[in-house]
Design an enzyme around this catalytic site. Structure first.
Site, mmCIF file in Angstrom:
data_model
loop_
_atom_site.group_PDB
_atom_site.id
_atom_site.type_symbol
_atom_site.label_atom_id
_atom_site.label_comp_id
_atom_site.label_asym_id
_atom_site.label_seq_id
_atom_site.Cartn_x
_atom_site.Cartn_y
_atom_site.Cartn_z
ATOM 1 C CD GLU A 58 -2.471 1.297 2.769
ATOM 2 O OE1 GLU A 58 -3.521 1.963 2.849
ATOM 3 O OE2 GLU A 58 -1.986 0.700 3.742
ATOM 4 C CE LYS A 157 -6.809 1.365 4.418
ATOM 5 N NZ LYS A 157 -5.507 1.953 4.822
ATOM 6 C CB CYS A 190 -3.592 -1.356 5.410
ATOM 7 S SG CYS A 190 -2.454 -0.998 6.747
#
Lengths: 448, 31
Positions: A58, A157, A190
């Site tokens: 990321e 995300k 993440c």
């Protein structure tokens, strides 16, 4: 394919200088290409070593120190995969997309799936009440190009982390999967790994075999370091997890790995150097086909049947990552302890080789809502070494231990079936699976 | 078994039903 070679690259991101004003598109591309130059070497090497897919971190292409305005020149319009687009073949179809073109060509020319994290911009106007004042949405975006260079997945995300003020939340959480000759893949980023949507949903409802997982994770000892937590997630969710972290020792960012449900295949943790690291491992395309595939665990089965140990103990409070635990000290070299907080009771049976005067261990329980850098509800049972023999230091990060445990059994009366078991040894090393087992009744136990 | 120099051992449970709608920055950013 019954098996495939997975590659993960932990990348030491070349960070652009922090600026007050946005740089030009040309300057932004210059920086991104510096990072992609490094990623290209990893992609080429992984492909030469037979890898079918490589995951990169990321923020791996432009870093993370931006405002909403200064990240804008780094963003491109990223279409949905349904448009059937291969940027390497048709670079101008969706306007100015040099980064997607270059990533697509990397995948195509090396015949490997490439997973990367870039930024997507979407124009909007006043007819959309949610439209930001500057007339665009900006999304933290994972993209996947297949071995022909075709865009096969795009994931925005959903669970942005607190410092990520340069991006917008997607309106709702989308579960993104893509099929390959080596299994069905899911993808998220993440902080998403803490979530039910998309992280649990993509496994349980969409039945993926493997997850590609770009991250920029800074380690928080003792319980939230990348490698132990993410390998325990793969073990508990029973899927392959390909985790590519950024590498920045100043920010404690390190910890990547290729984790299968039955074992950690390879991992990398490096707080010494400033260099990236490529990892490869062979994985089962369908982990369920592995004889060592873990069986489901009823995490509270054993603990529910235990009469709380009533050894004379005095509980005391201690904090781990802003959460107030209830602790009790392990006073002897062997014994049974129970510590409870709200609905959770944790039971420990243990045997140390010797009780050292200069090292103190405690059993802790936490049952509550974590509220710092995110909000999520936890139930945790933990055995840990306190930073010093002073009980007030229990819960602080610790790096080394000389006390050795010959036997242990940890269990808890969990009110959830999502429990992630981890054991970290001195020197932040993962405990190899041959030294412990996770029984179907929920005990994390030493192997005799 | 082999004696292990344990730093930390944990059973880390997540109770999703008790989570707020968003794990990250929280609704205030949306408004």
């Amino acid at each position: 394919l019954d098996t495939f070679i997975a590659a993960v690259y932990e990348h030491a991101v070349i960070l652009p200088n922090k600026t007050e004003m946005p740089v030009s598109k040309e300057e932004a591309l210059l920086y991104m290409n510096k990072n992609i130059d490094v990623l290209e070497k990893a992609v080429k090497l992984a492909a030469r070593m037979g890898a079918h897919i490589i995951v990169t971190p990321e923020d791996g292409i432009y870093g993370w120190e931006f405002t909403r305005e200064t990240i804008y020149p780094y963003l491109e319009g990223i279409p949905a995969p349904e448009v059937n687009w291969t940027p390497c073949k048709d670079p101008k179809r969706f306007g100015y997309t040099p980064v997607q073109e270059r990533l697509s060509c990397l995948a195509k020319q090396n015949s490997i799936y490439v997973v990367a994290n870039i930024g997507d911009k979407k124009a909007c106007n006043a007819s959309d009440p949610q439209c930001p004042p500057d007339g665009r949405y900006q999304y933290n975006t994972n993209v996947v190009f297949d071995s022909q260079g075709k865009l096969v997945a795009r994931y925005h995300k959903y669970n942005l982390f607190e410092p990520e003020i340069q991006f917008n939340f997607p309106e709702d959480s989308k579960v993104v999967t893509f099929d390959t000759p080596f299994g069905k893949f899911g993808i998220f980023t993440c902080f998403d790994i803490f979530s039910h949507h998309p992280a649990v949903v993509v496994v349980e409802e969409f039945q993926v075999d493997s997850i590609v997982f770009p991250l920029a994770w800074y380690n928080t000892l003792p319980l939230l370091s990348a490698v132990p937590f993410q390998s325990s997630w793969a073990r508990a969710m029973r899927v392959n997890l390909l985790a590519a972290n950024t590498h920045n020792t100043r920010m404690h960012m390190t910890g990547s790995g290729i984790y299968a449900p039955e074992a950690v295949k390879v991992y990398h943790y490096d707080m010494e150097t400033h260099s990236g690291q490529l990892m490869l491992s062979e994985l089962k395309s369908r982990p369920q086909s592995d004889p060592a595939y873990p069986t489901p665990v009823d995490w509270s089965a054993f603990a529910r049947g235990v009469t709380p140990f009533s050894s004379a103990q005095s509980d005391f409070p201690g904090t781990i990552y802003f959460d107030e635990f209830t602790f009790t000290e392990l006073k002897q070299n062997t014994g049974n302890y129970t510590v409870c907080q709200k609905d959770l009771c944790c039971h420990l049976t243990y045997q140390m080789s010797e009780k050292r005067a200069d090292e103190v261990y405690a059993l802790g329980a936490f049952d509550g809502l974590h509220t710092v850098e995110g909000q999520y509800y936890l139930q945790i049972c933990t055995l840990l070494k306190c930073h010093t023999p002073d009980l007030r230091t229990c819960g602080e990060p610790v790096g080394s231990a000389f006390t050795k445990f010959e036997e242990f059994s940890l269990s808890g009366t969990f009110g959830t079936r999502y429990v992630f078991p981890q054991i970290l040894l001195s020197g932040s090393q993962l405990a190899p699976e041959r030294y412990y087992e996770i029984l179907r009744d929920g005990r994390l136990k030493s192997r005799s | 078994g082999t004696p292990l120099p344990i730093l930390v051992m944990a059973l880390y449970g997540r109770v999703f039903e008790k989570d707020p709608p968003r794990l990250g920055q929280g609704p205030k950013k949306l408004q």
